[in-house]
Design a protein around this motif. Sequence first.
Motif, PDB file in Angstrom:
ATOM      1  N   PRO A 365     -10.913  76.148 -21.056  1.00 14.81           N
ATOM      2  CA  PRO A 365     -10.042  75.415 -20.136  1.00 14.81           C
ATOM      3  C   PRO A 365     -10.119  75.994 -18.726  1.00 14.81           C
ATOM      4  CG  PRO A 365      -8.738  76.890 -21.499  1.00 14.81           C
ATOM      5  CD  PRO A 365     -10.151  76.986 -22.006  1.00 14.81           C
ATOM      6  N   GLN A 366      -9.770  75.168 -17.752  1.00 13.00           N
ATOM      7  CA  GLN A 366      -9.859  75.583 -16.348  1.00 13.00           C
ATOM      8  C   GLN A 366      -8.469  75.853 -15.765  1.00 13.00           C
ATOM      9  OE1 GLN A 366     -13.226  75.807 -15.089  1.00 13.00           O
ATOM     10  NE2 GLN A 366     -13.343  75.613 -17.334  1.00 13.00           N
ATOM     11  N   PHE A 367      -7.593  76.474 -16.575  1.00 15.63           N
ATOM     12  CA  PHE A 367      -6.233  76.755 -16.101  1.00 15.63           C
ATOM     13  C   PHE A 367      -6.228  77.684 -14.894  1.00 15.63           C
ATOM     14  CE2 PHE A 367      -4.960  75.950 -20.697  1.00 15.63           C
ATOM     15  CZ  PHE A 367      -4.405  74.700 -20.421  1.00 15.63           C
ATOM     16  N   ASP A 368      -7.178  78.618 -14.835  1.00 16.20           N
ATOM     17  CA  ASP A 368      -7.164  79.612 -13.755  1.00 16.20           C
ATOM     18  C   ASP A 368      -7.437  78.990 -12.392  1.00 16.20           C
ATOM     19  OD1 ASP A 368      -9.695  79.043 -14.703  1.00 16.20           O
ATOM     20  OD2 ASP A 368     -10.520  80.980 -14.086  1.00 16.20           O
ATOM     21  N   ASN A 369      -7.903  77.734 -12.363  1.00 19.36           N
ATOM     22  CA  ASN A 369      -8.100  77.061 -11.078  1.00 19.36           C
ATOM     23  C   ASN A 369      -6.772  76.647 -10.454  1.00 19.36           C
ATOM     24  OD1 ASN A 369     -10.844  77.297 -11.317  1.00 19.36           O
ATOM     25  ND2 ASN A 369     -11.139  75.237 -12.180  1.00 19.36           N
ATOM     26  N   LYS A 370      -5.731  76.599 -11.293  1.00 18.19           N
ATOM     27  CA  LYS A 370      -4.430  76.121 -10.808  1.00 18.19           C
ATOM     28  C   LYS A 370      -3.312  77.132 -11.010  1.00 18.19           C
ATOM     29  CE  LYS A 370      -1.362  72.095 -11.200  1.00 18.19           C
ATOM     30  NZ  LYS A 370      -1.131  70.793 -11.876  1.00 18.19           N
ATOM     31  N   TYR A 371      -3.437  77.955 -12.051  1.00 16.90           N
ATOM     32  CA  TYR A 371      -2.361  78.884 -12.389  1.00 16.90           C
ATOM     33  C   TYR A 371      -2.882  80.323 -12.343  1.00 16.90           C
ATOM     34  CZ  TYR A 371      -0.455  74.545 -14.317  1.00 16.90           C
ATOM     35  OH  TYR A 371      -0.017  73.262 -14.481  1.00 16.90           O
ATOM     36  N   ALA A 372      -2.081  81.200 -11.735  1.00 13.20           N
ATOM     37  CA  ALA A 372      -2.461  82.618 -11.670  1.00 13.20           C
ATOM     38  C   ALA A 372      -2.263  83.263 -13.038  1.00 13.20           C
ATOM     39  CB  ALA A 372      -1.602  83.341 -10.626  1.00 13.20           C
ATOM     40  N   MET A 373      -3.093  84.217 -13.346  1.00 15.28           N
ATOM     41  CA  MET A 373      -2.975  84.986 -14.593  1.00 15.28           C
ATOM     42  C   MET A 373      -3.120  84.104 -15.840  1.00 15.28           C
ATOM     43  SD  MET A 373      -2.544  88.001 -13.371  1.00 15.28           S
ATOM     44  CE  MET A 373      -2.051  88.954 -14.787  1.00 15.28           C
ATOM     45  N   ARG A 374      -3.927  83.075 -15.741  1.00 13.15           N
ATOM     46  CA  ARG A 374      -4.094  82.202 -16.902  1.00 13.15           C
ATOM     47  C   ARG A 374      -5.583  82.005 -17.222  1.00 13.15           C
ATOM     48  NH1 ARG A 374       0.495  83.317 -16.893  1.00 13.15           N
ATOM     49  NH2 ARG A 374       2.305  81.991 -17.376  1.00 13.15           N
ATOM     50  N   ASN A 375      -6.346  83.034 -17.009  1.00 10.95           N
ATOM     51  CA  ASN A 375      -7.768  82.976 -17.322  1.00 10.95           C
ATOM     52  C   ASN A 375      -7.969  83.174 -18.824  1.00 10.95           C
ATOM     53  OD1 ASN A 375     -10.599  82.972 -16.812  1.00 10.95           O
ATOM     54  ND2 ASN A 375     -10.588  85.199 -17.069  1.00 10.95           N
ATOM     55  N   GLY A 376      -8.973  82.535 -19.384  1.00 16.42           N
ATOM     56  CA  GLY A 376      -9.261  82.757 -20.805  1.00 16.42           C
ATOM     57  C   GLY A 376      -9.861  81.534 -21.474  1.00 16.42           C
ATOM     58  N   GLY A 377     -10.280  81.753 -22.712  1.00 19.38           N
ATOM     59  CA  GLY A 377     -10.857  80.668 -23.510  1.00 19.38           C
ATOM     60  C   GLY A 377     -10.075  80.468 -24.797  1.00 19.38           C
ATOM     61  N   PHE A 378     -10.646  79.665 -25.665  1.00 23.33           N
ATOM     62  CA  PHE A 378      -9.914  79.311 -26.884  1.00 23.33           C
ATOM     63  C   PHE A 378     -10.913  79.073 -28.012  1.00 23.33           C
ATOM     64  CE2 PHE A 378      -7.693  75.952 -29.444  1.00 23.33           C
ATOM     65  CZ  PHE A 378      -6.656  76.748 -29.913  1.00 23.33           C
ATOM     66  N   HIS A 379     -10.844  79.910 -29.057  1.00 25.24           N
ATOM     67  CA  HIS A 379     -11.632  79.694 -30.265  1.00 25.24           C
ATOM     68  C   HIS A 379     -10.810  78.862 -31.246  1.00 25.24           C
ATOM     69  CE1 HIS A 379     -14.684  82.698 -29.168  1.00 25.24           C
ATOM     70  NE2 HIS A 379     -13.681  83.469 -28.757  1.00 25.24           N
ATOM     71  N   ASN A 380     -11.478  77.967 -31.937  1.00 28.81           N
ATOM     72  CA  ASN A 380     -10.737  77.095 -32.841  1.00 28.81           C
ATOM     73  C   ASN A 380     -11.531  76.918 -34.137  1.00 28.81           C
ATOM     74  OD1 ASN A 380      -8.561  75.398 -33.493  1.00 28.81           O
ATOM     75  ND2 ASN A 380      -9.775  73.590 -32.984  1.00 28.81           N
ATOM     76  N   ILE A 381     -10.899  77.234 -35.253  1.00 27.21           N
ATOM     77  CA  ILE A 381     -11.510  77.023 -36.566  1.00 27.21           C
ATOM     78  C   ILE A 381     -10.609  76.078 -37.354  1.00 27.21           C
ATOM     79  CG2 ILE A 381     -12.226  78.098 -38.728  1.00 27.21           C
ATOM     80  CD1 ILE A 381     -12.680  80.690 -37.166  1.00 27.21           C
TER      81      ILE A 381
END
Length: 396
Positions: A365-381
């Motif tokens: 996700p591209q949350f860090d483009n809009k929100y501070a301290m919200r960098n990261g990804g998401f693994h889903n099984i």
Amino acid sequence: MKKFILLLSLLSSLPLLAQENIEAEILEFDVSKSLLISKGRGLLMDKFTDGDWAKVKEIDAYLIAQEDDDFFALYPAEQWLIQYWVQDYQDLCKRLEAYDKTQASNYSDKTRPEPDSLYYKLIEKSRASSDHLIAQINQSDLNSEDKSFLVLSFKNIIADLYSNPYLQDSLNTEADVFIEKHPESRYKNYTKQYVRLKYQPSIWGFAFEFFSGYGIFTDQLSEYYNNPVPIGLAFDICYNKVELYLRNYIGLSSAAQKLSYNPSESYAQGSNLYVLNPEASLGYATIDNNTFKLSPFLGISAMNVTPPKNSMKETPELENIELDFTATYTLGLNFNLKFGAKKSPRYMTDSNYGFIRLRYSYHLPQFDNKYAMRNGGFHNITIGFGGMARRLTRDL
């Protein structure tokens, strides 16, 4: 008075006279065609059982001569088997070559022979003597194409597909060999229409899936949000081996720490959150057999992390901690374990089946483009249960 009595006497005698006239007409009536055919078939069966092939050929010719626009004496398969036995190969070749569905439908408009055991007797004895009859064909003066076709057609006529449907696979193999060896054969149409029977799945297919599983946030996202447990529904649209996955993902999560929504108030740690992740991705079935299917995919989704709607109605300021939908790049792998009827003959390809789907995907996700301290990804099984459907079409 005498005239009146005479008139009554004459009137009373009329029914008796009519009955006598009908009786005379019946006695003078020749044997009906249907009865003649029935008796002829009975005699033919007796002579066939006795092995009197000259007589069989004679009766066969007589019965065929009785056929007209209203009656037929022998069903096509009966006629063909008789010709195999009496070695009337030239006429048999012509009949098989000319046979088509229009000709077959004509039989339904005519009077059928009375039920008897002729067909079953012919089939029974032909199956028992198949090696002998095939040897007769191969020893005849026919050319190699005619011999090969008559042997193939004979095997097709006597095949007991009801008891052993796998025989159709061997017939298909022999039919393909015949067509490959004689691509311009005059028997090609008959072979493809009445001997070779193959079905292939439609290029279009549709699937559905109910799924659950476990998601894992990474980096800064994992510091604010606990890993969600999803529930979801997916629909697949397939074109040949290309697959479009449309998925609706609702993850049940919670706050990993207090989330401030104004300077003096915060959303408590452990409070409910939803992770919404609608997705559209394209995959390709790199492996697809009767047991499993493996499909890597990539696409785009949208991710949103939000408190429940009821909570936001009660406290509108909670929208300050909501992460609005943002573009989310997706890639992963589907593994479908198929279940259902896998042991069907090859000609009846399993186009409809159930499956258990194990799916791994990674979302960025591209949350860090809009929100501070919200960098990261998401693994889903996820693990899902569903079904696939493709319409079968005749392969001609």
